[in-house]
Design a protein around this motif. Structure first.
Motif, PDB file in Angstrom:
ATOM      1  N   VAL A  30      46.673  46.174  16.208  1.00 28.95           N
ATOM      2  CA  VAL A  30      46.997  46.013  15.442  1.00 28.95           C
ATOM      3  C   VAL A  30      46.925  45.477  14.104  1.00 28.95           C
ATOM      4  N   GLY A  31      46.239  46.828  12.723  1.00 32.28           N
ATOM      5  CA  GLY A  31      45.586  46.260  11.549  1.00 32.28           C
ATOM      6  C   GLY A  31      47.110  45.851  10.505  1.00 32.28           C
ATOM      7  N   ILE A  32      46.095  44.629   9.765  1.00 34.25           N
ATOM      8  CA  ILE A  32      47.221  43.804   8.921  1.00 34.25           C
ATOM      9  C   ILE A  32      46.937  44.526   7.596  1.00 34.25           C
ATOM     10  N   ARG A  33      48.099  44.721   6.226  1.00 33.99           N
ATOM     11  CA  ARG A  33      46.847  45.182   5.029  1.00 33.99           C
ATOM     12  C   ARG A  33      47.331  44.310   4.396  1.00 33.99           C
ATOM     13  N   GLU A  34      46.484  44.799   2.962  1.00 32.13           N
ATOM     14  CA  GLU A  34      45.796  43.302   2.550  1.00 32.13           C
ATOM     15  C   GLU A  34      46.561  43.480   1.267  1.00 32.13           C
ATOM     16  N   GLN A  89      51.321  53.055  19.713  1.00 31.49           N
ATOM     17  CA  GLN A  89      50.476  51.708  19.385  1.00 31.49           C
ATOM     18  C   GLN A  89      50.702  49.952  19.789  1.00 31.49           C
ATOM     19  N   GLY A  90      50.846  49.888  21.400  1.00 39.36           N
ATOM     20  CA  GLY A  90      51.295  49.553  21.964  1.00 39.36           C
ATOM     21  C   GLY A  90      51.008  47.586  22.142  1.00 39.36           C
ATOM     22  N   PHE A 125      49.969  50.940   9.088  1.00 43.31           N
ATOM     23  CA  PHE A 125      51.052  51.956   9.343  1.00 43.31           C
ATOM     24  C   PHE A 125      50.988  53.005   8.458  1.00 43.31           C
ATOM     25  N   ALA A 126      50.828  54.326   8.695  1.00 44.38           N
ATOM     26  CA  ALA A 126      51.948  54.802   7.472  1.00 44.38           C
ATOM     27  C   ALA A 126      53.281  55.375   7.815  1.00 44.38           C
ATOM     28  N   ARG A 170      58.625  42.942  15.331  1.00 48.68           N
ATOM     29  CA  ARG A 170      58.253  44.094  15.309  1.00 48.68           C
ATOM     30  C   ARG A 170      58.883  44.829  17.010  1.00 48.68           C
ATOM     31  N   ALA A 171      59.611  43.610  17.799  1.00 49.43           N
ATOM     32  CA  ALA A 171      60.655  44.480  18.602  1.00 49.43           C
ATOM     33  C   ALA A 171      61.381  44.226  18.216  1.00 49.43           C
TER      34      ALA A 171
END
Length: 235
Positions: A155-159, A149-150, A140-141, A115-116
């Protein structure tokens, strides 16, 4: 991911993703040549991968990825290709060394580090060989929401899996759920009539530089650059 996946399994799924897609079978011979593994050993592994639910295997025809297999394959392919971009653009590694170096690093690259790197490189869409970098699986959209979102632990993960418009074939359709890039890409998509939640149907992608599609009831054409960065969940 809920369970740790071995590097060996990741390599098989990554290779299947490279040479095929869902419902597109890759032969044992192709896998054997690409991985440098004897055909008999490849067949044994394919049977194991089928038992794990990652592929559909048909003797004498080959293997295709299931939804679970695609999810893992996209994730490791993304890490490999974004690492190639980092190695070339930031570290100035020679082109001939990029693939091997990325292969050594991809399996140990954490989601936080990935991500970084993505943020630092400003959300690249292709690797140095111009192959598409799959979308991340963070829920995220758009990339601005991700930057805002730091803490990755929040952070959620898509299923489910997403595919870019440039990966789709004629008559495939789905819902736009992610637009990659900065505000410019989101604005370009909106200017074209595409928003998060838009229903899209591919009309034609024969032209390598543009894509014809229906968005809701409107017919539009978008560039490959934009198509690379608009991701949908197919129906």
């Amino acid at each position: 991911m809920a369970k740790e996946i071995s590097e060996n399994i990741e390599e098989y799924l990554e290779t299947l993703y490279k040479f095929g897609s869902k419902d597109s079978y890759v032969s044992t011979t192709t896998l054997s040549k690409e991985l440098g593994i004897a055909p008999g050993s490849v067949t044994q592994m394919l049977k194991k991968l089928e038992d794990l639910g990652y592929i559909d295997y048909v003797p004498y025809k080959g293997a295709s990825l299931t939804d679970d297999g695609i999810k893992i394959a996209q994730k490791i392919t993304r890490k490999h290709r974004i690492l190639e971009r980092f190695l070339k653009d930031v570290l100035k590694i020679k082109d001939e060394n990029l693939h091997a170096q990325a292969c050594e690093m991809e399996h140990s690259l954490s989601d936080e580090a990935e991500r970084a790197i993505c943020h630092m490189l400003e959300h690249p869409d292709t690797c140095p060989d111009d192959n598409l970098i799959p979308a991340c699986d963070f829920d995220f959209a758009n990339c601005a929401d991700c930057k805002n979102q730091g803490d990755i632990d929040d952070v959620g993960i898509r299923e489910f899996n997403l595919l870019s418009i440039s990966q789709l074939t004629a008559d495939e359709e789905g819902e736009v759920l992610f637009i990659r890039g900065g505000d410019e890409y989101v604005a370009n998509a909106i200017d074209s009539g595409i928003r998060i939640g838009s229903k899209v149907k591919i009309v034609d992608n024969d032209d390598s530089n543009s894509f014809a599609l229906f968005v809701e009831d409107s017919s539009i054409e978008i560039s490959r650059d934009l198509a690379n960065n608009i991701f949908i969940k197919t129906f």
